[in-house]
Design a protein around this motif. Structure first.
Motif, PDB file in Angstrom:
ATOM      1  N   GLY A 150       0.801  -1.222   0.000  1.00  0.00           N
ATOM      2  CA  GLY A 150       0.000   0.000   0.000  1.00  0.00           C
ATOM      3  C   GLY A 150       0.827   1.262   0.000  1.00  0.00           C
ATOM      4  N   ARG A 151       0.670   2.043   1.062  1.00  0.00           N
ATOM      5  CA  ARG A 151       1.305   3.359   1.169  1.00  0.00           C
ATOM      6  C   ARG A 151       1.991   3.464   2.520  1.00  0.00           C
ATOM      7  N   ILE A 152       3.195   4.030   2.507  1.00  0.00           N
ATOM      8  CA  ILE A 152       3.923   4.215   3.755  1.00  0.00           C
ATOM      9  C   ILE A 152       3.491   5.537   4.384  1.00  0.00           C
ATOM     10  N   SER A 153       2.756   5.439   5.475  1.00  0.00           N
ATOM     11  CA  SER A 153       2.292   6.618   6.212  1.00  0.00           C
ATOM     12  C   SER A 153       1.999   6.180   7.634  1.00  0.00           C
ATOM     13  N   PRO A 154       1.968   7.110   8.582  1.00  0.00           N
ATOM     14  CA  PRO A 154       1.766   6.719   9.984  1.00  0.00           C
ATOM     15  C   PRO A 154       0.513   5.899  10.214  1.00  0.00           C
ATOM     16  N   GLU A 155      -0.586   6.272   9.552  1.00  0.00           N
ATOM     17  CA  GLU A 155      -1.854   5.591   9.817  1.00  0.00           C
ATOM     18  C   GLU A 155      -1.918   4.187   9.235  1.00  0.00           C
ATOM     19  N   LYS A 156      -1.042   3.862   8.276  1.00  0.00           N
ATOM     20  CA  LYS A 156      -1.064   2.531   7.667  1.00  0.00           C
ATOM     21  C   LYS A 156      -0.333   1.479   8.502  1.00  0.00           C
ATOM     22  N   GLY A 157       0.471   1.937   9.467  1.00  0.00           N
ATOM     23  CA  GLY A 157       1.020   1.013  10.456  1.00  0.00           C
ATOM     24  C   GLY A 157       2.176   0.145  10.004  1.00  0.00           C
ATOM     25  N   LEU A 158       3.037   0.644   9.103  1.00  0.00           N
ATOM     26  CA  LEU A 158       4.174  -0.176   8.687  1.00  0.00           C
ATOM     27  C   LEU A 158       5.113  -0.462   9.857  1.00  0.00           C
ATOM     28  N   PRO A 184      10.141 -13.395   7.646  1.00  0.00           N
ATOM     29  CA  PRO A 184      10.460 -12.259   6.780  1.00  0.00           C
ATOM     30  C   PRO A 184       9.220 -11.437   6.427  1.00  0.00           C
ATOM     31  N   LEU A 185       9.425 -10.123   6.329  1.00  0.00           N
ATOM     32  CA  LEU A 185       8.379  -9.199   5.901  1.00  0.00           C
ATOM     33  C   LEU A 185       8.812  -8.537   4.610  1.00  0.00           C
ATOM     34  N   ARG A 186       7.987  -8.655   3.581  1.00  0.00           N
ATOM     35  CA  ARG A 186       8.243  -7.966   2.312  1.00  0.00           C
ATOM     36  C   ARG A 186       7.285  -6.780   2.215  1.00  0.00           C
ATOM     37  N   ILE A 187       7.846  -5.615   1.884  1.00  0.00           N
ATOM     38  CA  ILE A 187       7.088  -4.365   1.872  1.00  0.00           C
ATOM     39  C   ILE A 187       7.037  -3.829   0.454  1.00  0.00           C
ATOM     40  N   ALA A 188       5.854  -3.763  -0.110  1.00  0.00           N
ATOM     41  CA  ALA A 188       5.652  -3.161  -1.428  1.00  0.00           C
ATOM     42  C   ALA A 188       4.770  -1.927  -1.225  1.00  0.00           C
ATOM     43  N   ALA A 189       5.371  -0.754  -1.278  1.00  0.00           N
ATOM     44  CA  ALA A 189       4.622   0.447  -0.921  1.00  0.00           C
ATOM     45  C   ALA A 189       5.248   1.674  -1.560  1.00  0.00           C
ATOM     46  N   LYS A 190       4.406   2.680  -1.741  1.00  0.00           N
ATOM     47  CA  LYS A 190       4.890   3.961  -2.250  1.00  0.00           C
ATOM     48  C   LYS A 190       5.053   4.937  -1.097  1.00  0.00           C
ATOM     49  N   ILE A 191       5.827   5.990  -1.347  1.00  0.00           N
ATOM     50  CA  ILE A 191       6.039   7.039  -0.349  1.00  0.00           C
ATOM     51  C   ILE A 191       5.617   8.363  -0.972  1.00  0.00           C
ATOM     52  N   ASP A 192       4.526   8.935  -0.469  1.00  0.00           N
ATOM     53  CA  ASP A 192       4.122  10.261  -0.919  1.00  0.00           C
ATOM     54  C   ASP A 192       5.028  11.321  -0.298  1.00  0.00           C
ATOM     55  N   GLU A 197       7.407   0.539  -4.641  1.00  0.00           N
ATOM     56  CA  GLU A 197       6.082   0.560  -5.260  1.00  0.00           C
ATOM     57  C   GLU A 197       6.032  -0.428  -6.422  1.00  0.00           C
ATOM     58  N   ILE A 198       5.009  -1.255  -6.462  1.00  0.00           N
ATOM     59  CA  ILE A 198       4.875  -2.249  -7.533  1.00  0.00           C
ATOM     60  C   ILE A 198       3.634  -1.966  -8.353  1.00  0.00           C
ATOM     61  N   GLY A 199       3.629  -2.462  -9.584  1.00  0.00           N
ATOM     62  CA  GLY A 199       2.470  -2.364 -10.441  1.00  0.00           C
ATOM     63  C   GLY A 199       1.525  -3.525 -10.210  1.00  0.00           C
ATOM     64  N   TYR A 200       0.361  -3.465 -10.848  1.00  0.00           N
ATOM     65  CA  TYR A 200      -0.628  -4.495 -10.598  1.00  0.00           C
ATOM     66  C   TYR A 200      -0.205  -5.848 -11.146  1.00  0.00           C
ATOM     67  N   ALA A 201       0.675  -5.838 -12.154  1.00  0.00           N
ATOM     68  CA  ALA A 201       1.132  -7.101 -12.723  1.00  0.00           C
ATOM     69  C   ALA A 201       1.894  -7.932 -11.700  1.00  0.00           C
ATOM     70  N   GLU A 202       2.551  -7.247 -10.751  1.00  0.00           N
ATOM     71  CA  GLU A 202       3.322  -7.967  -9.736  1.00  0.00           C
ATOM     72  C   GLU A 202       2.501  -8.295  -8.487  1.00  0.00           C
ATOM     73  N   THR A 203       1.303  -7.717  -8.380  1.00  0.00           N
ATOM     74  CA  THR A 203       0.525  -7.848  -7.147  1.00  0.00           C
ATOM     75  C   THR A 203       0.104  -9.283  -6.872  1.00  0.00           C
ATOM     76  N   ASN A 204      -0.297 -10.016  -7.917  1.00  0.00           N
ATOM     77  CA  ASN A 204      -0.792 -11.376  -7.711  1.00  0.00           C
ATOM     78  C   ASN A 204       0.280 -12.267  -7.083  1.00  0.00           C
ATOM     79  N   ASP A 205       1.504 -12.181  -7.602  1.00  0.00           N
ATOM     80  CA  ASP A 205       2.598 -12.971  -7.033  1.00  0.00           C
ATOM     81  C   ASP A 205       2.931 -12.488  -5.629  1.00  0.00           C
TER      82      ASP A 205
END
Length: 366
Positions: A189-197, A210-218, A243-251
């Motif tokens: 998702g998105r890296i922000s305080p309310e998202k709880g990363l 392990p934790l994998r993080i796929a997220a954007k930073i505004d 940040e990943i595209g939708y093509a990578e989301t399923n995997d």
């Protein structure tokens, strides 16, 4: 809430008005624009005449009115985003006679024009409503017909002219079932305080997975990333994918053991929860906002309070049948269900049957 009528066969002329920050659908992150895309394409598939007002790099089977050449977030030339949205409103209202109904996804920007032009319209409110600045504005425009994306979203402003709650949906084949062989926890998702990363990292370290993080930073969240998150990414259990595209989301989601969703705000919906369910991946989430409406505890995930409960839920994750998790998505969160719900609302409004706010909670006087 199932608002479908016995017959939705009448062809309608519908305008969908999307935000311009991302293309429709988005190239990468973008929840609202993705939902607008799903709805638009399903309306076209069902035989309706649909016009989409969006950025020029949008892809659709509907008639596209391109307001700007490309989505504003990634456009180097874009400085004043509001200017482009005002231009879009002018384009919408210049064609108003061509539509039976206009469906806005840009919050309250159109309210003064829609009221004065007597336009048959409906607005899905996609964002948070627990902001004090919104109270006097919505009090003045409390007659405007609006739709919530969860029942919990309404709580700050229960006196609005709510026409219904329509949960988001997505095509059944957009994301497919996966067995979850990756043996890692996911954060998307998105890296922000309310998202709880920071909470997600704490949970992963506690359970030693392990934790994998796929997220954007505004830009507005860059300081939070630099001061709170950046140093934690050095931990050997933490991998920042970006940040990943939708093509990578399923995997990314489908190969995960579970999705961590430890939010610290009143989430209006949380699209990533639905996407995770579509992959069969259970969600471990803090029960704020819409979360208890989306996640069925023990079927599509676990609702927990804090890192300690979350860690215990990770240990029990094998109790969740991933096929039943996927099945719950198919039962509740498909594009067809979402579209039929909206069509029922469209027909009611076109026929002059807008719900009245009479008898609702007291409206503040401002």
């Amino acid at each position: 809430m199932d608002m479908r009528q016995s017959s939705l066969s009448t062809e309608m002329r519908i305008a969908q008005v999307a935000p311009l920050y991302e293309s429709v659908p988005p190239k990468r992150y973008g929840g609202t624009e993705r939902v607008v895309s799903y709805l638009t394409e399903e309306l076209v598939r069902q035989g309706h005449q649909v016009t989409l007002f969006a950025s020029g790099d949008s892809i659709t089977e509907a008639r596209l009115v391109a307001v700007c050449p490309e989505s504003l977030r990634l456009a180097a030339y874009a400085v004043d985003y509001l200017a482009h949205h005002v231009l879009m409103l002018e384009k919408v209202f210049s064609e108003k006679q061509d539509f039976d109904i206009v469906h806005f996804h840009i919050d309250y920007l159109h309210f003064p024009l829609s009221r004065r032009e007597q336009l048959v319209n409906i607005t899905t409110l996609h964002g948070r409503l627990d902001i004090p600045d919104l109270v006097p504005l919505y009090a003045v425009f409390r007659d405007m017909p609006v739709v919530s994306i969860s029942d919990s979203q309404r709580e700050p402003l229960p006196w609005l002219n709510w026409q219904g709650t329509v949960y988001h949906g997505m095509p059944e084949n957009r994301l497919t079932f996966r067995p979850g062989a990756g043996k890692y926890l996911a954060f998307l998702g998105r890296i922000s305080p309310e998202k709880g990363l920071d909470e997600a990292i704490r949970i992963a370290i506690r359970v030693g997975i392990p934790l994998r993080i796929a997220a954007k930073i505004d830009k507005v969240d860059q300081e939070y990333f630099d001061t709170v998150i950046k140093a934690q990414l050095k931990h050997p259990l933490v991998e920042f994918v970006g940040e990943i595209g939708y093509a990578e989301t399923n995997d990314f989601l489908g190969d995960a053991t579970a999705l961590l969703f430890p939010i610290d705000w009143e989430e209006p919906f949380g699209l990533v929860m639905m996407e995770s369910m579509a992959c069969g991946t259970p969600v471990i989430a803090y029960p704020h906002g819409s979360v208890p409406e989306i996640i069925d505890h023990g079927i599509s995930g676990f609702l927990v309070h804090g890192p300690e409960e979350a860690a215990r839920a990770v240990a029990r994750i094998s109790e969740i049948d991933r096929k039943k998790c996927r099945k719950r998505f198919e039962e509740r969160f498909t594009t067809r269900r979402m579209t039929d719900d909206y069509l029922a609302l469209y027909e009611r409004l076109v026929n002059g049957q807008s719900r009245s706010i009479a008898g609702r909670d007291r409206v503040p006087v401002g």
